[in-house]
Motif scaffolding. Structure first.
Motif, short mmCIF file in Angstrom:
data_model
loop_
_atom_site.label_atom_id
_atom_site.label_comp_id
_atom_site.label_asym_id
_atom_site.label_seq_id
_atom_site.Cartn_x
_atom_site.Cartn_y
_atom_site.Cartn_z
N LEU A 12 25.68 -10.55 14.90
CA LEU A 12 26.64 -9.51 14.54
C LEU A 12 27.89 -10.13 13.93
CD1 LEU A 12 26.49 -7.03 17.57
CD2 LEU A 12 25.63 -6.64 15.26
N PHE A 13 28.35 -11.18 14.54
CA PHE A 13 29.54 -11.87 14.02
C PHE A 13 29.32 -12.31 12.58
CE2 PHE A 13 32.14 -15.68 13.35
CZ PHE A 13 33.40 -15.20 13.70
N ASP A 14 28.18 -12.91 12.30
CA ASP A 14 27.90 -13.38 10.94
C ASP A 14 27.82 -12.22 9.97
OD1 ASP A 14 27.81 -15.96 11.89
OD2 ASP A 14 25.62 -16.08 11.98
N ARG A 15 27.23 -11.12 10.39
CA ARG A 15 27.09 -9.98 9.49
C ARG A 15 28.47 -9.36 9.19
NH1 ARG A 15 21.95 -8.06 8.56
NH2 ARG A 15 22.80 -6.02 7.91
N VAL A 16 29.29 -9.18 10.21
CA VAL A 16 30.61 -8.59 9.98
C VAL A 16 31.47 -9.53 9.14
CG1 VAL A 16 32.72 -7.74 11.08
CG2 VAL A 16 30.49 -7.22 12.08
N GLU A 17 31.35 -10.83 9.40
CA GLU A 17 32.11 -11.80 8.62
C GLU A 17 31.69 -11.75 7.14
OE1 GLU A 17 33.82 -16.12 9.73
OE2 GLU A 17 31.64 -16.00 9.66
N ALA A 18 30.41 -11.55 6.90
CA ALA A 18 29.93 -11.44 5.53
C ALA A 18 30.50 -10.18 4.86
CB ALA A 18 28.41 -11.42 5.50
N VAL A 19 30.56 -9.08 5.58
CA VAL A 19 31.14 -7.86 5.03
C VAL A 19 32.62 -8.08 4.71
CG1 VAL A 19 31.69 -5.44 5.50
CG2 VAL A 19 29.49 -6.39 6.26
N MET A 20 33.31 -8.80 5.58
CA MET A 20 34.74 -9.04 5.38
C MET A 20 34.99 -9.86 4.11
SD MET A 20 37.62 -8.23 6.88
CE MET A 20 38.67 -8.16 5.43
N GLN A 21 34.09 -10.74 3.79
CA GLN A 21 34.26 -11.57 2.60
C GLN A 21 34.26 -10.74 1.32
OE1 GLN A 21 31.21 -14.56 2.91
NE2 GLN A 21 32.24 -15.63 4.60
N ASP A 22 33.62 -9.59 1.37
CA ASP A 22 33.55 -8.71 0.20
C ASP A 22 34.32 -7.42 0.43
OD1 ASP A 22 31.88 -10.50 -1.23
OD2 ASP A 22 30.13 -9.73 -0.17
N ALA A 23 35.34 -7.47 1.28
CA ALA A 23 36.01 -6.24 1.72
C ALA A 23 37.03 -5.71 0.72
CB ALA A 23 36.70 -6.47 3.06
N ASP A 24 37.32 -6.46 -0.34
CA ASP A 24 38.35 -6.00 -1.28
C ASP A 24 37.97 -4.69 -1.96
OD1 ASP A 24 39.90 -8.16 -0.67
OD2 ASP A 24 39.29 -9.34 -2.42
#
Length: 678
Positions: free
Chosen positions: A109-121
């Motif tokens: 879950l941490f990896d998935r949310v972190e990946a979403v955050m990287q493209d959150a702009d």
């Protein structure tokens, strides 16, 4: 599983509490924990690339049945505890903690949310904010830990859940089991309304005569009026003995070692996450940010409060000695002589005020104030709730439904002490959206008999306004996601709406309209109203000092290494402050439920004062307009504070509303601790 626990079928979407039995809960928790585990596993194991929808948004709904079950269960354990529910609490607490650890520490879950955050702009502002908060929550829960550290973190969280539950139940047991009989020849000084309340408390427990219980709305006026100094001492010692092993439950309810273990585990938890101590960990996401900032505020106010308290103590000691009592002013003397002083200096006696402050009158004041500020309407309706005392209202605006509000106002032996606001369900816009269901719970003294009016003290009336201020934070919430709606904000921001709403109780136009004599219907005389308001700061040295003692002890507990003996650390802090001997902490360690019954206010009891700095300044925004009900200011208050939840950082919301940072001077003046020229 009883379907009513997760699919509510009562009026306006309320649960049918009349269809819920204690034995329904164990199988329901089994089923809902399994469902929640499966839903979260599906998100973590999703082979599709992480996206906001399939990861962050999906997590918002994954545990909905479990959340609804917990809302019902923990509402009931707070308002109507019994041995079966207390045993179930002990059983379920570690299981819920284990589930929470498994979810929040899942590296997938941490990896998935972190990946979403990287493209959150490219995300919408609220979606980006939700992603930030979700990632921060996972980090702070320990999702980045591995190996032995990860296993130890899970163990700590489960053990803390058990200890927090034990702490709360020990306090409840001592509060529930204590009664002190007061004979007819010991009633000197007690007003008739208080004697009636003491007799009603006796009847409720199947006793005769009159008794004192540890319900705050009963014991505080007893300490203020009882002429028998020995009785005052006995009552005060019982009140302050809760959870210490010297209370009604004896050694079985001793919370001192429970508190020590909680502090030790919190410190270890913070160190595992790379923080110096628990205060550093806890304060990082709050408005205060650091323990040094908290200490700076509290110590600035402490100097003014102690000066006032010392002067008051000297005058009260003179009054004690004038009565022929030798020795020092004691804690069980303060309220008694402060009440006499208030009577002498302000010609004010609570017995004169109470007939105008009935629960019905003050509810009318609360609801009318909310209507004039925000245009909301309250319509009471009949619903099957947990007690005949509980009542329900539909909240609408412009004939459109906004929320459901439930109030439960009277003390019962099965209800935990204090007053609080919570929600059975949060506002959100997922799918068709969801209206909030909000509860206010208080512990006012019940009416003498069915159909008789329930009389409130001035402090009770403030509590009523305070808790409805929290309710407005839920009712007017207008955000997309449940985890950021309503009061889901920084701990030192959450008290702003509640403390701000208290200011309207003190507006002459509110009292003139709603404070009516219970028997004659006559309005509150202007002279009496003015005396009430003039006496508002009569004992602020005491009130501010006892609060600050608790806040500073809480902070000291969580800074640096944890104390092996919390009681010794408490004594050390109070001695270092030079705390007045006759003013003990508002909440001594063994019954400091804010701090030890869960960690919501741990390192955070200061937040009431942090918020008060803002609420004093926020009400000034209305004063500057010359109208406590200025519609433009009320719209901005709703737009930037009450409707936004945690959709933006708290300091940004404050600046949008007020346009500048708040200062402590408005708080000091509001409490009467400085003059306008200081």
């Amino acid at each position: 599983m009883n379907p009513e626990l997760t699919h509510w079928t009562g009026p306006l979407g309320l649960p049918r509490f009349d269809l819920i039995r204690d034995e329904d809960f164990p199988p329901a928790f089994d089923a809902c924990l399994q469902l929640a585990g499966q839903a979260v596993e599906a998100i973590a194991a999703n082979p599709a690339p992480p996206s906001f929808d399939n990861t962050v948004a999906a997590l918002e709904s994954a545990e909905e049945p479990l959340n609804r079950l917990c809302a019902i269960f923990y509402t009931l354990t707070g308002v109507d505890s019994n041995p079966a529910r207390e045993d179930q609490q002990r059983q379920i607490a570690p299981r819920l903690a284990a589930h929470g650890s498994k979810v929040s520490m899942d590296p997938r879950l941490f990896d998935r949310v972190e990946a979403v955050m990287q493209d959150a702009d490219d995300l919408a502002p609220e979606d980006r904010r939700l992603t930030e908060l979700t990632l921060r929550g996972l980090r702070r829960a320990g999702a980045g830990l591995t190996g032995a550290s990860r296993e130890r973190m899970a163990e700590i969280r489960e053990r803390l859940a058990v200890l927090s539950n034990d702490f709360a139940q020990n306090v409840l047991t001592d509060e529930r089991d204590f009664t002190m009989a007061v004979s007819d020849d010991q009633l000197a000084g007690l007003p008739e309304w208080l004697i009636r309340a003491m007799r009603a408390a006796a009847r409720e427990r199947g006793l005769t005569g009159q008794i004192v219980t540890l319900n705050r709305s009963l014991i505080v006026p007893f300490l203020e009026y009882a002429a028998d100094r020995g009785l005052r001492e006995a009552a005060w010692r019982a009140w302050t003995a809760r959870g210490s092993g010297q209370g009604a439950g004896g050694a079985a309810t001793d919370n001192r070692q429970v508190a020590a273990e909680i502090l030790s585990l919190r410190h270890e938890r913070a160190r595992l996450l790379g923080y110096e101590d628990f205060a550093s960990y806890k304060l990082e996401p709050e408005m205060a940010r650091t323990a040094a900032n908290v200490e700076a505020l509290l110590t600035e106010v402490w100097a003014a409060a102690k000066t006032r308290a010392d002067a008051d103590a000297a005058r009260l000691a003179e009054m004690l000695h004038e009565d022929g009592v030798n020795g020092a002013l004691e804690p069980w003397d303060w309220r008694f002589y402060a009440g006499r002083r208030r009577k002498a200096e302000h010609d004010l006696d609570e017995a004169e005020v109470k007939p105008y402050l009935t629960l019905e009158a003050m509810l009318g004041a609360v609801f009318d104030t909310a209507q004039r500020l925000f245009g909301i309407e309250m319509r009471e309706f009949v619903a099957p709730l947990w007690s005949p005392d509980a009542r329900a209202w539909e909240v609408t605006r412009n004939d459109q439904p906004l929320a459901v509000f439930v109030g439960d106002y009277f003390a019962r032996p099965s209800k935990r002490s204090g007053a609080w606001c919570s929600s059975l369900q949060q506002q959100h816009k997922i799918g068709q959206g969801q209206r909030p269901i909000v509860t206010n719970v208080c512990n006012f003294t019940p009416p003498e008999a069915e159909g008789a009016p329930a009389y409130l003290s001035w402090d009770d009336a403030h509590t009523l306004f305070h808790e409805f201020g929290h309710a407005l934070h839920h009712i007017l919430s207008d955000v997309s996601w449940p985890s950021m709606s309503g009061t889901s904000v920084a701990r030192d921001f959450v008290e702003l709406p509640s403390q701000l709403f208290e200011h309207w109780l003190e507006q002459p136009q509110v009292l003139d309209r709603h404070a009516r004599h219970a028997e004659t219907g006559a309005p509150l005389p202007a002279g009496l109203r003015d005396r009430i308001l003039a006496a508002g700061n009569a004992d602020q040295g005491f009130a501010t000092t006892e609060y600050l003692e608790s806040a500073l002890v809480d902070l000291a507990f969580h800074r640096g290494a944890p104390p092996a003996d919390p009681m010794a650390r408490q004594a050390e802090v109070l001695a270092g402050l030079g705390a007045p001997a006759a003013i003990p902490m508002r909440h001594a360690t063994p019954h400091f439920a804010h701090v030890f019954s869960g960690d919501g206010y741990s390192s955070g009891y200061y937040s009431y004062m942090w918020s008060e700095v803002m609420d004093a300044d926020a009400f000034e925004a209305f004063v500057e307009k010359g109208d406590a009900f200025d519609p433009q200011t009320a719209r901005r208050l709703e737009e930037w504070i009450l409707s936004k939840g945690d959709s933006r950082p708290a300091d940004e919301l404050w600046l949008q509303f007020r346009g500048r940072k708040p200062g402590v001077q408005a708080l000091l003046k509001g409490r009467g601790l400085v003059t306008a020229t200081d």
